[in-house]
Design an enzyme around this catalytic site. Sequence first.
Site, PDB file in Angstrom:
ATOM      1  CB  ALA A 259      -0.246   0.435   0.815  1.00  0.00           C
ATOM      2  N   GLY A 260       2.188   0.712   0.709  1.00  0.00           N
ATOM      3  CA  GLY A 260       2.865   3.009   0.941  1.00  0.00           C
ATOM      4  C   GLY A 260       3.735   2.174  -0.082  1.00  0.00           C
ATOM      5  CG  ASP A 261       5.970   0.023  -1.441  1.00  0.00           C
ATOM      6  OD1 ASP A 261       7.090   1.028  -0.925  1.00  0.00           O
ATOM      7  OD2 ASP A 261       6.404  -1.113  -1.711  1.00  0.00           O
ATOM      8  CE  LYS A 294      -6.242  -5.417  -8.348  1.00  0.00           C
ATOM      9  NZ  LYS A 294      -6.001  -5.204  -9.646  1.00  0.00           N
TER      10      LYS A 294
END
Length: 318
Positions: A259-261, A294
């Site tokens: 998520a952070g990427d 996902k």
Amino acid sequence: MSQTQSSAPTGGVLIVGSITADLTTFSTRLPARGETILGEDFTLVLGGKGANQAVAAGLAGGEAHMVACVGTDLFSNLVTDGLRSAGVNIEHVRSVPGPTGIAHIRVDASGENDIVMVPLANAALSEEQIDTAFADRAATSRVLLTQLEIPWALTQYAIRKGHEAGLTVILDPAPAAVLDDAIWPLVDIVTPNETEARILTGVPVTDTDSAIEAGRWFTDRGARYALITMAAAGAVLVSAETTLHFDSFEVDAVDTTAAGDAFAGYLGSSIALGYELPAAISRAIGAGALAVTKRGASPSLPHRDEVDAFLAERSVNA
């Protein structure tokens, strides 16, 4: 600042960072110390914060150029093929003797994860390699994205090069570590989550007010913006003059690994494409929200059409 795309020309995004092969196990819960449990699934895919952010930047519509090292083992083709298939330019990804970086990721039924990252080939990145990439690409790039999965001296070197080249320098300070204060005046946007902000600043981030306090720590030391991400609580943008809160989007989380990427890659690419900062942040939040729906790291990164449709359904202008 309006939330529209400007008429500025498309620019590239230079990503100086890590590449790993991600070995991920999925289980109902994580084992206790010394315990063996049965899992439900396993994946082996391209990963690493640098590579994930490069893939996200490409999927967001930007021209992503990766600067990194891989090994000469069985995993090297897996990771380089994954980057190529996502449209990432890898002419400055160098092959070095030995194993490719590895990340061992465990994910439980709630979507939370823990990660052990072993740098391996990533430790072979050099100043000369960064110099060559900047000589080739800085003039046609607008943004530098970097993180802390490569040696700190090289992250710092890349930041200095990006600042000198006039790029928008974005630092994702993960995995978190105490950093040299001299670097902050060279950083345009630092993007810690709550845990990283606490480690770096000493301020426990539990709500918007504490996020602003942590953000002020960065701007007081010279960073242009601090963008504190707080998962379901959204994000707070702090500058020396103003603060701005961004709401999150409610989704069913399956795996929070990348998520952070997704957030960082979409933020960098959107800025390179000419989006003004609030619109770029909204796009990044949408990408991060979709990524947690996902499984896997790079496989969970959403395409720009998905993100734009997701935001349109929620009446967000980006």
